[in-house]
Design a protein around this motif. Structure first.
Motif, PDB file in Angstrom:
ATOM      1  N   PRO A 176       0.792  -1.239   0.000  1.00  0.00           N
ATOM      2  CA  PRO A 176       0.000   0.000   0.000  1.00  0.00           C
ATOM      3  C   PRO A 176       0.823   1.287   0.000  1.00  0.00           C
ATOM      4  N   TYR A 177       1.544   1.497  -1.077  1.00  0.00           N
ATOM      5  CA  TYR A 177       2.257   2.751  -1.274  1.00  0.00           C
ATOM      6  C   TYR A 177       1.383   3.646  -2.150  1.00  0.00           C
ATOM      7  N   SER A 178       0.848   4.679  -1.534  1.00  0.00           N
ATOM      8  CA  SER A 178      -0.018   5.600  -2.265  1.00  0.00           C
ATOM      9  C   SER A 178       0.811   6.495  -3.170  1.00  0.00           C
ATOM     10  N   ARG A 179       0.136   7.235  -4.029  1.00  0.00           N
ATOM     11  CA  ARG A 179       0.834   8.174  -4.901  1.00  0.00           C
ATOM     12  C   ARG A 179       1.602   9.209  -4.085  1.00  0.00           C
ATOM     13  N   GLU A 180       1.014   9.616  -2.969  1.00  0.00           N
ATOM     14  CA  GLU A 180       1.678  10.599  -2.112  1.00  0.00           C
ATOM     15  C   GLU A 180       2.955  10.017  -1.511  1.00  0.00           C
ATOM     16  N   ARG A 181       2.878   8.778  -1.033  1.00  0.00           N
ATOM     17  CA  ARG A 181       4.061   8.137  -0.470  1.00  0.00           C
ATOM     18  C   ARG A 181       5.156   7.988  -1.531  1.00  0.00           C
ATOM     19  N   ILE A 182       4.757   7.586  -2.714  1.00  0.00           N
ATOM     20  CA  ILE A 182       5.727   7.389  -3.799  1.00  0.00           C
ATOM     21  C   ILE A 182       6.368   8.710  -4.194  1.00  0.00           C
ATOM     22  N   ALA A 183       5.569   9.742  -4.314  1.00  0.00           N
ATOM     23  CA  ALA A 183       6.082  11.050  -4.734  1.00  0.00           C
ATOM     24  C   ALA A 183       7.048  11.647  -3.721  1.00  0.00           C
ATOM     25  N   ASN A 184       6.869  11.314  -2.440  1.00  0.00           N
ATOM     26  CA  ASN A 184       7.702  11.894  -1.381  1.00  0.00           C
ATOM     27  C   ASN A 184       8.784  10.933  -0.887  1.00  0.00           C
ATOM     28  N   ALA A 185       9.085   9.905  -1.653  1.00  0.00           N
ATOM     29  CA  ALA A 185      10.013   8.869  -1.206  1.00  0.00           C
ATOM     30  C   ALA A 185      11.382   9.416  -0.815  1.00  0.00           C
ATOM     31  N   ALA A 186      12.020  10.135  -1.716  1.00  0.00           N
ATOM     32  CA  ALA A 186      13.370  10.645  -1.430  1.00  0.00           C
ATOM     33  C   ALA A 186      13.355  11.614  -0.262  1.00  0.00           C
ATOM     34  N   GLN A 187      12.359  12.469  -0.224  1.00  0.00           N
ATOM     35  CA  GLN A 187      12.236  13.450   0.856  1.00  0.00           C
ATOM     36  C   GLN A 187      12.022  12.760   2.199  1.00  0.00           C
ATOM     37  N   ASP A 188      11.183  11.733   2.228  1.00  0.00           N
ATOM     38  CA  ASP A 188      10.904  11.029   3.476  1.00  0.00           C
ATOM     39  C   ASP A 188      12.117  10.237   3.960  1.00  0.00           C
ATOM     40  N   ALA A 189      12.895   9.690   3.023  1.00  0.00           N
ATOM     41  CA  ALA A 189      14.099   8.947   3.412  1.00  0.00           C
ATOM     42  C   ALA A 189      15.067   9.861   4.147  1.00  0.00           C
ATOM     43  N   LEU A 190      15.240  11.063   3.634  1.00  0.00           N
ATOM     44  CA  LEU A 190      16.132  12.031   4.267  1.00  0.00           C
ATOM     45  C   LEU A 190      15.560  12.512   5.602  1.00  0.00           C
ATOM     46  N   ALA A 191      14.254  12.805   5.624  1.00  0.00           N
ATOM     47  CA  ALA A 191      13.626  13.352   6.819  1.00  0.00           C
ATOM     48  C   ALA A 191      13.596  12.363   7.973  1.00  0.00           C
ATOM     49  N   GLN A 192      13.480  11.064   7.694  1.00  0.00           N
ATOM     50  CA  GLN A 192      13.406  10.089   8.777  1.00  0.00           C
ATOM     51  C   GLN A 192      14.693  10.044   9.588  1.00  0.00           C
ATOM     52  N   ALA A 193      15.806  10.403   8.955  1.00  0.00           N
ATOM     53  CA  ALA A 193      17.095  10.414   9.657  1.00  0.00           C
ATOM     54  C   ALA A 193      17.427  11.792  10.221  1.00  0.00           C
ATOM     55  N   ARG A 194      16.516  12.756  10.040  1.00  0.00           N
ATOM     56  CA  ARG A 194      16.720  14.114  10.543  1.00  0.00           C
ATOM     57  C   ARG A 194      15.472  14.577  11.292  1.00  0.00           C
ATOM     58  N   PRO A 195      15.381  14.240  12.563  1.00  0.00           N
ATOM     59  CA  PRO A 195      14.162  14.550  13.336  1.00  0.00           C
ATOM     60  C   PRO A 195      13.851  16.037  13.452  1.00  0.00           C
ATOM     61  N   ASP A 196      14.847  16.887  13.287  1.00  0.00           N
ATOM     62  CA  ASP A 196      14.611  18.330  13.411  1.00  0.00           C
ATOM     63  C   ASP A 196      14.289  18.997  12.078  1.00  0.00           C
ATOM     64  N   SER A 197      14.211  18.207  11.018  1.00  0.00           N
ATOM     65  CA  SER A 197      13.933  18.775   9.701  1.00  0.00           C
ATOM     66  C   SER A 197      12.448  19.049   9.524  1.00  0.00           C
ATOM     67  N   ALA A 198      12.148  19.895   8.540  1.00  0.00           N
ATOM     68  CA  ALA A 198      10.751  20.262   8.284  1.00  0.00           C
ATOM     69  C   ALA A 198       9.934  19.066   7.789  1.00  0.00           C
ATOM     70  N   GLY A 199      10.601  18.096   7.147  1.00  0.00           N
ATOM     71  CA  GLY A 199       9.874  16.960   6.577  1.00  0.00           C
ATOM     72  C   GLY A 199       9.614  15.833   7.553  1.00  0.00           C
ATOM     73  N   ALA A 200      10.127  15.928   8.779  1.00  0.00           N
ATOM     74  CA  ALA A 200       9.974  14.838   9.748  1.00  0.00           C
ATOM     75  C   ALA A 200       8.510  14.552  10.068  1.00  0.00           C
ATOM     76  N   THR A 201       7.708  15.599  10.165  1.00  0.00           N
ATOM     77  CA  THR A 201       6.286  15.393  10.466  1.00  0.00           C
ATOM     78  C   THR A 201       5.580  14.665   9.329  1.00  0.00           C
ATOM     79  N   GLY A 202       6.040  14.895   8.104  1.00  0.00           N
ATOM     80  CA  GLY A 202       5.444  14.229   6.956  1.00  0.00           C
ATOM     81  C   GLY A 202       5.633  12.727   7.006  1.00  0.00           C
ATOM     82  N   VAL A 203       6.778  12.272   7.524  1.00  0.00           N
ATOM     83  CA  VAL A 203       7.033  10.836   7.651  1.00  0.00           C
ATOM     84  C   VAL A 203       6.008  10.210   8.593  1.00  0.00           C
ATOM     85  N   ALA A 204       5.768  10.867   9.734  1.00  0.00           N
ATOM     86  CA  ALA A 204       4.797  10.358  10.706  1.00  0.00           C
ATOM     87  C   ALA A 204       3.384  10.373  10.137  1.00  0.00           C
TER      88      ALA A 204
END
Length: 238
Positions: free
Chosen positions: A167-195
């Motif tokens: 179940p990888y939605s279009r949104e998950r697929i489109a944000n793949a690279a961004q989410d990979a980076l954000a998951q390892a950076r808890p203080d980044s703006a994209g961290a909330t998007g991963v959750a």
């Protein structure tokens, strides 16, 4: 019966035919049920797919041949349950392509390794196994900490898995690279998007120890820490 077998051995082509028949029956028994697996295997309601970072770590895990020495299948034997935890359920691997159950145990089973050790332990173990387990015969993987993680192909990988039912939605697929980076950076703006996309239970932290760099070490440690924690089904007494 022995005479029949003896006579069959004297006729080479007959013996070959008998072997083919026996192998075909065994293969049919093992393969036929796989055609109905979609009807018999139901994914747990709380099962989540791997995040892009964990998925990248899984690919590296396969690339480095880790599956050849470590199984991910706790059997229903008392000593295995005592050592590793609840036995593995097929439903836990519903989104795994390929699945990594296996039977090889040169190293310990990893099905329940998630959060059993700290990120720092895993990183040190991968760089130099004998630094934390003196008797270990595992090879070292120091390059993981020095190799930047390649994220450009993650969207394509996830899109392929989506076609297989993950179940990888279009949104998950489109944000793949961004989410990979954000998951390892808890203080980044994209961290909330991963959750938001993968749930509040997803760990967001610098797995490799350096939040300024995204490396293959981050991905592998994130993957190892996710094992056994994608669903609570195995811990449910019902």
């Amino acid at each position: 019966m022995l005479r029949l077998h003896y006579n069959l051995e004297r006729v080479s082509m007959g013996l070959v035919a008998a072997i083919i028949v026996a192998a075909s029956i065994g293969g049919l028994v093992e393969i036929a049920p796989l055609f109905t697996i979609d009807e018999t295997l139901e994914a747990p309601a709380d099962l989540r797919p791997h995040t892009p970072l964990e998925l990248a770590g899984r690919e590296i895990y396969i690339r480095e041949g880790c599956y050849a020495c470590h199984s991910q299948m706790v059997r229903t034997l008392a000593d295995e349950i005592d050592r590793y935890g609840p036995y593995s359920l097929a439903a836990e691997s519903a989104y795994d392509h390929p699945m990594l159950w296996g039977s090889k145990r040169t190293g310990p089973d990893l099905a329940r390794i998630g959060e059993k050790y700290s990120d720092a332990w895993h990183a040190a173990h991968l760089v130099n196994p004998r630094a934390v387990v003196p008797a270990s015969i595992m090879p070292a993987y120091p390059w993981l900490a020095a190799t930047p993680l390649e994220t450009s192909s993650l969207s394509a990988q996830m899109a392929t898995l989506a076609r297989l039912g993950v179940p990888y939605s279009r949104e998950r697929i489109a944000n793949a690279a961004q989410d990979a980076l954000a998951q390892a950076r808890p203080d980044s703006a994209g961290a909330t998007g991963v959750a938001e996309r993968y749930g509040a239970r997803v760990a967001v932290r610098p797995f490799g120890g350096d939040p300024t760099r995204l490396t293959e070490m981050d991905a592998v440690v994130a993957y190892l820490q996710s094992l056994g924690r994608l669903t609570t089904a195995a811990h449910d007494p019902h």
